[in-house]
Design an enzyme around this catalytic site. Structure first.
Site, short mmCIF file in Angstrom:
data_model
loop_
_atom_site.label_atom_id
_atom_site.label_comp_id
_atom_site.label_asym_id
_atom_site.label_seq_id
_atom_site.Cartn_x
_atom_site.Cartn_y
_atom_site.Cartn_z
N ARG A 5 0.83 -1.19 0.00
CA ARG A 5 0.00 0.00 0.00
C ARG A 5 0.87 1.25 0.00
O ARG A 5 1.97 1.25 0.55
CB ARG A 5 -0.94 0.00 1.22
CG ARG A 5 -2.04 -1.03 1.12
CD ARG A 5 -2.92 -0.80 -0.09
NE ARG A 5 -3.74 0.39 0.08
CZ ARG A 5 -5.01 0.38 0.47
NH1 ARG A 5 -5.64 -0.75 0.69
NH2 ARG A 5 -5.68 1.51 0.60
N THR A 29 4.54 -8.29 5.79
CA THR A 29 4.48 -9.70 5.40
C THR A 29 5.07 -9.89 4.00
O THR A 29 5.55 -10.97 3.67
CB THR A 29 3.03 -10.23 5.41
OG1 THR A 29 2.20 -9.30 4.72
CG2 THR A 29 2.53 -10.41 6.82
N LYS A 77 7.52 -12.87 2.06
CA LYS A 77 7.26 -13.53 0.77
C LYS A 77 8.47 -13.39 -0.15
O LYS A 77 8.85 -14.34 -0.84
CB LYS A 77 6.02 -12.91 0.11
CG LYS A 77 4.74 -13.20 0.89
CD LYS A 77 3.57 -12.30 0.51
CE LYS A 77 2.52 -12.31 1.61
NZ LYS A 77 1.51 -11.25 1.47
C1 26Q Z 1 -10.22 1.53 9.58
C2 26Q Z 1 -11.31 2.36 9.69
C3 26Q Z 1 -12.22 2.51 8.66
C4 26Q Z 1 -12.02 1.78 7.50
C5 26Q Z 1 -10.93 0.94 7.39
C6 26Q Z 1 -10.03 0.82 8.42
C7 26Q Z 1 -8.85 -0.08 8.28
C8 26Q Z 1 -8.85 -1.12 7.38
C9 26Q Z 1 -7.73 -1.93 7.23
C10 26Q Z 1 -7.71 0.11 9.03
C11 26Q Z 1 -6.61 -0.71 8.88
C12 26Q Z 1 -6.61 -1.73 7.98
C13 26Q Z 1 -5.47 -2.62 7.73
C14 26Q Z 1 -4.31 -2.54 8.36
C15 26Q Z 1 -3.19 -3.40 8.00
O1 26Q Z 1 -3.20 -4.08 6.98
N1 26Q Z 1 -2.14 -3.44 8.82
C16 26Q Z 1 -0.99 -4.29 8.54
O2 26Q Z 1 -1.21 -5.55 9.16
C17 26Q Z 1 -0.21 -6.49 8.80
C18 26Q Z 1 -0.57 -7.80 9.41
O3 26Q Z 1 -0.40 -7.77 10.78
C19 26Q Z 1 1.16 -6.00 9.23
O4 26Q Z 1 2.13 -6.89 8.76
C20 26Q Z 1 1.44 -4.59 8.70
O5 26Q Z 1 2.66 -4.10 9.23
C21 26Q Z 1 0.30 -3.67 9.04
O6 26Q Z 1 0.49 -2.38 8.45
#
Ligand code: 26Q
Length: 718
Positions: A562, A670, A674
């Site tokens: 991202r 992650t 990979k």
């Molecule tokens: C929050 C509020 C409203 C709408 C969406 C969200 C939202 C959605 C997805 C907030 C956060 C996420 C995703 C976060 C994410 O992918 N974090 C990642 O998680 C991985 C697995 O643990 C880690 O390896 C990454 O470091 C971390 O950034």
């Protein structure tokens, strides 16, 4: 457990034959007799016919696994997640079921290429990035380890948006991944649940004189489950991912209809169906959207009711040892409302008293945190709760009141601490702090890498760690070697297995056995050969999608994830500009290493800075690639619509993996795993799981750079 089912397992002779001939016949039958298409039809239908053929062979194991799990006296895990980024399933299911070779042969008899059919499958993009993909990898691993785990999520009509690049800018297009049908899902309308919203609460005393509450005048919405099979690796286990779709209740429509509001009732149906219409495409926060809170509660309520239903089938209304058989793992705070919802069900519907209900809740809920960024901590305005979920708000207030008493006992007179730790934030807007609700209601709180878990204890959750140190623990992220090596990288898989057999596929530590071969010239040559094949495959993808030719003898330097300021794609593109400048200045001498720099990733649609970074990368690519003075020394490309299926081609073809987040910001990462698993070298900062990777491979095999967390903090204080 009191066993009331008929638990006879399906006998082996229920299994369908899986030799090439049988697969060939079934494929042909599905195509002609089920789908009504000719052999030479659009390859999408060939993909579908093949998927049905395979699905038939999954069914018996699926039914047997389900039965085994319901009868076994063991604790089951329920993974609650707003996201499951599963990507494509055909190839991975074939691998795990051990049917790849026969299927390839069967397709050859029709002059069809299996790989081409696999590419027809639309990614199930039901997630943003790391958190959603982690959930999907855990499904694979639990099934492979024969762990009884069920995933609960939402069946979004529109998954993650499709990213197009127009004139260098990101343009978002809706992703209609279900169009044409999704062959892996099985509707199970017999397990439909009812979820309540709105209304008001009433308080009364039950016949025994106990105070009770009921939630009345609610708007009710139906949750229909769709099951997706999760195949373990060649072990007969098929676990389940259960995804909920929202729809209007008939009762609701009928009432409106009788009042003469036919059109309004149809419109209301529309509203109910909105809940699972679309995935929120933010991977940080977008706070305060009512629809998002509805989605969260919809997931929590439907899933918990579904678990209760299964329990009652075998145990009636006796909840005394419920906690011994259930764990609800909350994937971040997104499903944290589950804490209050489980309390509501146990108090209002199952008539337990507070202490019994709270004891069950606290023994079954566990919370995983995925971020240290304070702005990403979820908070919901109390007024939203009041109108959407009034009964849940009352329960949260009660949980908080009892919790703050505990805090006051431990730290008498420390009002500031009580204010800091309260589940309710008073200003600027009175809000519910979802992370605190999750911590208070759980027996376990984990971070996702060693560094991250330690920083949580010292920073964000310091007060809670002081109160309950035993709750905090670390579970470093992982990725499944089935998809990310055995499936994605056939040349390397063949090479490794030819030397050490194939047990590494379920036990990655066995790759250690390759160590003695590291200096073997013959092995090195075969390794390089595999890498070149993979680079050629990646270069074909880049040329097709970006029109840029990557010479195969250059270094493939890749950053895909991202787009975020903390991930520092900007730093990477500045380095590219520096390299270009060196070439232009005549500073690219004889030891210059030709380099192809690949970027990929989506920006949240409202994240302007991230979108500008994409535009900058594309503009730099245009200048560099269009400058005849550069030649093969430098190429730059931005791959549009980065997703799970792109990573399956990218990771194997990468020489250098970019993991360059500002230290302390990337919880784990992650993608780093990979790439490493596919033999890329890493350039990275001392952040997230990079640190654990560095410790495993040794400093001499890792290009470490940049500041450590403390140095970043010291610099910031300056
Ligand atoms: C929050 C509020 C409203 C709408 C969406 C969200 C939202 C959605 C997805 C907030 C956060 C996420 C995703 C976060 C994410 O992918 N974090 C990642 O998680 C991985 C697995 O643990 C880690 O390896 C990454 O470091 C971390 O950034």
């Amino acid at each position: 457990m009191n066993d009331q089912h008929n638990f006879c397992m399906l006998p082996d002779d229920e299994r369908l034959p899986s030799d090439a001939k049988a697969l060939e016949q079934d494929f042909h039958r599905y195509l002609i007799h089920h789908l009504g298409r000719f052999l030479g039809c659009n390859p999408y239908y060939q993909f579908k016919a093949l998927s049905y053929t395979l699905r038939d062979r999954i069914m018996t194991d699926w039914l047997n696994t389900w039965k085994q799990h319901s009868k076994a006296k063991q604790r089951r895990a329920f993974y609650f997640s707003m996201e499951f980024l599963i990507g494509r399933s055909l190839g991975n299911n074939l691998l795990n079921m051990g049917l790849s070779d026969q299927t390839e042969k069967a397709m050859e008899s029709f002059s069809l290429e299996l790989e081409e059919l696999e590419e027809q499958e639309h990614d199930a993009g039901l997630g943003n990035g790391g958190l959603g993909r982690l959930a999907a990898c855990f499904l694979d691993s639990c099934a492979t380890l024969k762990l009884p785990m069920l995933g609960y999520g939402l069946r979004y009509e529109y998954g993650m948006f499709r990213q197009e690049i127009e004139n260098g800018f990101q343009v978002e297009e809706p992703d209609q991944w279900l169009r044409g049908g999704y062959p892996w899902e099985l509707e199970r309308s017999e397990y439909t649940q009812v979820v309540h919203f709105g209304g008001r609460t009433e308080h009364f005393r039950d016949p025994e004189g106990h105070p009770r509450a009921r939630w009345v005048d609610t708007e009710d919405i139906l949750a229909i489950p769709y099951d997706v099979p999760v195949c373990g690796y060649r072990n007969g286990v098929i676990n389940t991912l259960r995804l909920w779709k929202s729809t209007a209740t008939d009762v609701f429509n009928l009432a409106e209809f009788n009042a003469g509001d036919y059109v309004e009732s149809v419109a209301a149906k529309n509203e109910a169906e909105h809940i699972t219409m679309v995935l929120y495409p933010n991977d940080a926060s977008e706070n305060g959207k009512a629809l998002r809170l509805k989605q969260q509660y919809f997931l929590a309520s439907a899933s918990l009711q579904d678990v209760m239903r299964q329990w009652e089938l075998a145990n009636g209304q006796d909840y005394s040892d419920f906690a011994e058989y259930h764990v609800f793992q909350l994937n971040d705070t997104h499903p944290a409302i589950s804490v209050a919802e489980l309390m509501r069900i146990l108090l209002d519907e199952k008539k337990l008293d507070w202490d019994q209900a709270w004891s069950i809740t606290r023994k079954t809920m566990a919370y995983t945190n995925h971020t240290l960024l304070p702005e990403a901590l979820e908070k919901w305005p109390v007024h939203l709760f009041e109108s959407l979920l009034p009964r849940l708000l009352e329960i949260i207030y009660e949980i908080n009141a009892r919790f703050l008493k505990e805090v006051a006992m431990r730290w008498p007179g420390d009002g500031d601490r009580r204010r800091r730790m309260s589940i309710i934030e008073e200003s600027p807007v009175k809000s519910v702090r979802m992370a605190y609700l999750a911590i208070v209601g759980s027996f376990s709180v984990n971070g996702v890498a060693d560094l991250h878990s330690n920083l949580l204890k010292k920073g964000l959750f310091r007060d809670f760690h002081e109160l309950w140190p035993e709750k905090f623990n670390n579970k470093t992220n992982g990725v499944t070697p089935r998809r990310w090596l055995a499936y994605a990288n056939p040349p390397l898989k063949r090479l490794i297995s030819s030397e050490i057999g194939d047990e590494w596929i379920c036990d990655l530590d066995r790759l250690e056995q390759l160590k003695p071969l590291a200096e073997d010239p013959d092995f090195q040559a075969r390794w390089r050969q595999a890498k070149q094949e993979n680079k050629a495959r990646l270069a074909r993808l880049v040329e097709k999608e970006c029109g840029t030719v990557f010479p195969l003898d250059s270094l493939f330097d890749v950053q895909v994830k991202r787009i975020h300021e903390y991930k520092r794609q900007l730093l990477n593109v500045l380095h590219v500009i520096h390299l270009y400048d060196r070439i232009r200045r005549g500073d690219a001498g004889p030891d210059w290493c030709n380099r192809c720099v690949l970027f990929g990733g989506k920006a949240a649609p409202g994240y302007q800075m991230a979108k500008k970074i994409i535009k900058l990368i594309n503009n730099v690519a245009e200048i560099v690639n269009g400058d005849p003075a550069v030649g093969d020394r430098l190429k730059v490309a931005f791959l549009p619509n980065y997703r799970v299926s792109s990573m399956e081609v990218i990771a194997p073809g990468t020489d250098l993996s970019e993991q360059i987040s500002t230290a302390g910001k990337e919880a784990s990462g992650t993608g780093n795993m990979k790439f490493m698993m596919n033999g890329a070298l890493t350039i990275g900062t001392y952040d997230g799981a990079n640190i654990e990777i560095l410790n495993a491979v040794g400093e001499e095999n890792f290009f470490l750079f940049g500041l450590k967390v403390e140095e970043v903090e010291a610099l910031r204080r300056h």
